[in-house]
Design an enzyme around this catalytic site. Structure first.
Site, PDB file in Angstrom:
ATOM      1  N   MET A 161      19.592 -14.937  19.804  1.00  0.00           N
ATOM      2  CA  MET A 161      20.640 -15.833  20.292  1.00  0.00           C
ATOM      3  C   MET A 161      22.025 -15.198  20.248  1.00  0.00           C
ATOM      4  O   MET A 161      23.035 -15.890  20.135  1.00  0.00           O
ATOM      5  CB  MET A 161      20.629 -17.132  19.484  1.00  0.00           C
ATOM      6  CG  MET A 161      19.299 -17.859  19.499  1.00  0.00           C
ATOM      7  SD  MET A 161      19.309 -19.440  18.617  1.00  0.00           S
ATOM      8  CE  MET A 161      19.631 -18.892  16.922  1.00  0.00           C
ATOM      9  N   GLY A 162      22.085 -13.860  20.305  1.00  0.00           N
ATOM     10  CA  GLY A 162      23.369 -13.179  20.342  1.00  0.00           C
ATOM     11  C   GLY A 162      24.203 -13.437  19.097  1.00  0.00           C
ATOM     12  O   GLY A 162      23.733 -13.286  17.963  1.00  0.00           O
ATOM     13  N   GLY A 196      22.891 -15.496  16.168  1.00  0.00           N
ATOM     14  CA  GLY A 196      21.808 -15.018  15.314  1.00  0.00           C
ATOM     15  C   GLY A 196      20.456 -15.075  15.995  1.00  0.00           C
ATOM     16  O   GLY A 196      20.324 -14.748  17.174  1.00  0.00           O
ATOM     17  N   ASP A 237      15.671  -4.670  22.114  1.00  0.00           N
ATOM     18  CA  ASP A 237      14.601  -3.684  21.937  1.00  0.00           C
ATOM     19  C   ASP A 237      14.430  -3.334  20.460  1.00  0.00           C
ATOM     20  O   ASP A 237      13.312  -3.116  19.984  1.00  0.00           O
ATOM     21  CB  ASP A 237      14.916  -2.411  22.724  1.00  0.00           C
ATOM     22  CG  ASP A 237      15.047  -2.666  24.223  1.00  0.00           C
ATOM     23  OD1 ASP A 237      14.528  -3.695  24.698  1.00  0.00           O
ATOM     24  OD2 ASP A 237      15.672  -1.835  24.908  1.00  0.00           O
TER      25      ASP A 237
END
Length: 313
Positions: free
Chosen positions: A222-223, A226, A253
């Protein structure tokens, strides 16, 4: 054994400019090149964590030879199908503001015979102790059911699959029941057909519904918010770690690599989550798609906070 499958690999070219001027002259401050493509990035990160993998997929031309050389220099086992044409080069332009412009080439066309050869190769590696990573885009002309076909193929040999894809590839592969998936917030919202920013509670519920397909683990990145990790009898959320960010490229990745490494080493739920958060955060601090070192990951693991997701009865 971990086998990463990169059907559309690339030379990753990262360039830095002050401000990108469309239609004008842009002077590059620095430029970096590396072997790339999602599965290859996963293999590189697994190597940094201290694990081993076999990288496979399609390579072609001088760019393909460069990727093979880089993997060999890093002592990463690789076993690719060689094709006509040139493996693509993807260029990422970073500005001082943090904005990133990506220019991705299409890559070579893959024949049915070459696709069958890759399937046979995957089948030869498949077994109860094998985890396949199916990650990233596919070459032009390849049917979007390919990941679903590969999942069924290796499942028949008792192998497991970790899938990291989006859009139609993601949607069509789900009925085949990948064992682990790592959608990000946007991919999950797109799959659910919603046009607003979903709450954490809504994202968790989406993840639970996906497990109806036989999925064992859903990791949702979720960028800056978190990530959350949903397994049966284990649902947690972790705030993002505070690091000096250089590039968010490759963070997803890195999390996939940590999930695979944790599966291979049979880590506990909490240790898996800590490794995922630390490896992903470490990747943000590096240039381009370069993975974080194990020392950086170990330091960041101490900072991970795990919060249990409370469900309403």
């Amino acid at each position: 054994m971990i086998v990463t499958v990169t059907m559309n690999p690339a030379i990753d070219k990262t360039v830095e400019v002050d401000n990108l001027i469309p239609g004008g002259l842009n002077r590059i401050r620095r430029a970096f090149f590396d072997a790339g493509g999602k599965g290859i990035n996963v293999s590189k990160t697994i190597c940094e964590l201290g694990g081993e993998s076999v990288a496979t997929g399609f390579l072609g031309g001088n760019a393909g030879k460069t990727i093979e050389r880089v993997l060999n220099e890093k002592h990463i086992s690789n076993d690719f199908i060689w094709v006509e044409g040139e493996t693509r080069t993807n260029t990422k332009v970073f500005e001082n503001s943090g904005a990133v412009t990506e220019l991705n080439e299409p890559g070579p066309v893959i024949s049915d015979g070459q696709l069958d050869a890759l399937k046979r190769k995957l089948e030869s590696y498949a077994g109860p102790d094998t985890l396949f990573i199916l990650a990233g885009s596919i070459p032009a002309g390849v049917d979007k059911n390919i990941y679903a076909d590969m999942i069924t193929l290796v499942h028949n040999k008792g192998a497991k699959v970790l899938m990291d894809a989006d859009g139609e590839l993601f949607k069509r592969a789900l009925p085949a029941g990948p064992d682990i998936i790592k959608p990000n917030r946007v991919e999950l919202e797109e799959y659910a057909g919603i046009d607003y920013r979903a709450s954490h509670e809504e994202l968790a519920e989406m993840a639970r519904k996906l497990m109806a397909n036989g999925i064992e683990t859903v990791a949702v990145s979720m960028g800056k918010s978190g990530a959350m990790f949903i397994r049966r009898d284990y649902e947690v959320r972790c705030p993002a770690l505070s690091v000096k960010a250089h590039s968010t490229v490759g963070a997803g990745d890195a999390m996939v690599a940590a999930l695979a490494y944790a599966w291979d080493r049979k880590l506990s739920n909490d240790d898996t989550v800590k490794l995922c958060m630390a490896t992903s955060a470490g990747a943000v601090t590096t240039i381009g798609t370069k993975p974080p070192t194990r020392a950086v990951v170990d330091e960041l693991m101490r900072q991970v906070i795990i919060e249990k997701i409370e469900t309403e009865n």
